[in-house]
Design an enzyme around this catalytic site. Structure first.
Site, PDB file in Angstrom:
ATOM      1  CG  ASP A  20      -1.828  -1.078   1.491  1.00 16.62           C
ATOM      2  OD1 ASP A  20      -1.401  -1.943   0.661  1.00 16.62           O
ATOM      3  OD2 ASP A  20      -3.459  -0.955   2.466  1.00 16.62           O
ATOM      4  CG  ASP A  53     -13.214  -2.063  -0.181  1.00 19.36           C
ATOM      5  OD1 ASP A  53     -12.497  -2.762   0.107  1.00 19.36           O
ATOM      6  OD2 ASP A  53     -12.995  -1.201  -0.805  1.00 19.36           O
TER       7      ASP A  53
HETATM    8  O1  LIG Z   1      -7.073  -1.241  -1.355  1.00 18.16           O
HETATM    9  C1  LIG Z   1      -8.508   0.709  -0.912  1.00 18.16           C
HETATM   10  O2  LIG Z   1      -8.753   0.912  -1.954  1.00 18.16           O
HETATM   11  C2  LIG Z   1      -7.945   0.918  -0.039  1.00 18.16           C
HETATM   12  C3  LIG Z   1      -8.288   2.510   0.025  1.00 18.16           C
HETATM   13  C4  LIG Z   1      -8.441   2.992   1.848  1.00 18.16           C
HETATM   14  C5  LIG Z   1      -7.432   2.240   2.497  1.00 18.16           C
HETATM   15  C6  LIG Z   1      -6.675   1.254   1.960  1.00 18.16           C
HETATM   16  C7  LIG Z   1      -7.001   0.354   1.640  1.00 18.16           C
HETATM   17  N1  LIG Z   1      -6.732  -0.864   1.242  1.00 18.16           N
HETATM   18  C8  LIG Z   1      -6.035  -1.722   1.579  1.00 18.16           C
HETATM   19  C9  LIG Z   1      -5.728  -2.711   1.066  1.00 18.16           C
HETATM   20  O3  LIG Z   1      -5.907  -3.612   0.679  1.00 18.16           O
HETATM   21  C10 LIG Z   1      -4.922  -4.171   2.254  1.00 18.16           C
HETATM   22  O4  LIG Z   1      -3.508  -3.900   1.679  1.00 18.16           O
HETATM   23  C11 LIG Z   1      -5.331  -5.472   2.443  1.00 18.16           C
HETATM   24  O5  LIG Z   1      -6.501  -4.722   2.996  1.00 18.16           O
HETATM   25  C12 LIG Z   1      -4.555  -5.802   3.597  1.00 18.16           C
HETATM   26  O6  LIG Z   1      -4.659  -5.616   4.828  1.00 18.16           O
HETATM   27  P1  LIG Z   1      -3.864  -6.210   6.485  1.00 18.16           P
HETATM   28  O7  LIG Z   1      -3.852  -7.815   5.612  1.00 18.16           O
HETATM   29  O8  LIG Z   1      -4.958  -5.906   7.597  1.00 18.16           O
HETATM   30  O9  LIG Z   1      -2.756  -5.468   6.719  1.00 18.16           O
END
Ligand SMILES: O=C(O)c1ccccc1NCC(=O)[C@H](O)[C@H](O)COP(=O)(O)O
Length: 241
Positions: free
Chosen positions: A11, A130
């Site tokens: 990210d 989401d």
């Molecule tokens: O994917 C998006 O567009 C987004 C927008 C705003 C906040 C977060 C967003 N994505 C986060 C992710 O895709 C994380 O990488 C993913 O959920 C991993 O989560 P974790 O394993 O709990 O760190």
């Protein structure tokens, strides 16, 4: 049994690889260069990279050039997410050579456009569902955007190929995935589901892998890898059994 695909996450916020808690702006922990992180996951044997432009998602700018650079350098499949909401941002994302893009806000705010691009690009379009509870969130997860199951039924009827399902309450918390949510979404659609948010351990990955017969195809892993809860090699080994 088909094996669970793993998608290590990068990210990007303000040029850095970060992880947020509950996707909230201002909760960033920084992990350095996104390209270095992506290359490290590739060297560890990843077949996929989940690459998110958080600034584009939040509307605080974008990391488009960096995201393009990372995607172009990767030899593995890339799923691009964050701020892909119109013809220009979709064209730029697809032109990186990514395998697929993940649409979020657009599926809530401009459903006609999403139906059109699903028809045009098929499998290259996934939709990110989401949720908080069963309410979808858009604009970087800051605004409510309708009911999960109504939206899922609509997208299914439009031929959406795949869903990336995130429980925002779990995301970035290392509290484990929301298995009930994943089961419920799988029961509501025949399309593959990619689980996202909350993975904290190899046990969590085993639990998600048990949902493969129900329709879970993959799991995104972010914080757990950066926090070194386990290595990507261990995770890949776990899901290949
Ligand atoms: O994917 C998006 O567009 C987004 C927008 C705003 C906040 C977060 C967003 N994505 C986060 C992710 O895709 C994380 O990488 C993913 O959920 C991993 O989560 P974790 O394993 O709990 O760190």
């Amino acid at each position: 049994m088909a094996k669970l695909e793993l998608l290590p996450a990068v990210d990007v916020r303000d040029g850095q690889a970060v992880r947020l808690v509950h996707g909230e702006s201002g909760t960033e922990t920084s992990y350095g260069s996104p390209l270095d992180a992506a290359l490290a996951w590739q060297r560890s044997g990843a077949e996929w990279l989940h690459l998110v432009d958080l600034d584009a998602a939040f509307g605080t700018g974008d990391n488009r050039a960096l995201v393009r650079e990372v995607t172009e350098v990767m030899d593995i499949k890339v799923e691009l997410s964050g701020g892909i909401r119109d013809d220009d941002t979709l064209a730029a994302a697809l032109a990186t050579g990514c395998t697929r893009v993940n649409l979020g806000t657009a599926a809530l705010e401009t459903p006609e456009w999403v139906a059109k691009v699903i028809a045009e690009h098929g499998d290259r379009i996934a939709v990110g569902l989401d949720v908080r509870g069963t309410t979808l969130r858009g604009r970087g997860w800051t605004r409510d955007g309708g009911d999960l199951y109504e939206t899922l039924a609509r997208l299914d009827s439009e031929g959406c190929a795949r869903y990336v399902v995130t429980d925002i309450a779990k995301d970035g918390t290392l509290q484990g995935p929301n298995l009930e949510l994943l089961k419920n979404v799988c029961a509501a659609t025949d399309k593959p589901v990619v689980a996202s948010g909350g993975v904290s351990s190899l046990d969590d990955l085993r639990a998600i892998a048990e949902l493969v017969p129900q329709g879970v195809e993959g799991a995104i892993v972010g914080k757990a890898l950066y926090a070194k809860a386990f290595t990507l090699e261990e995770a890949l080994e776990e899901v290949s059994r």
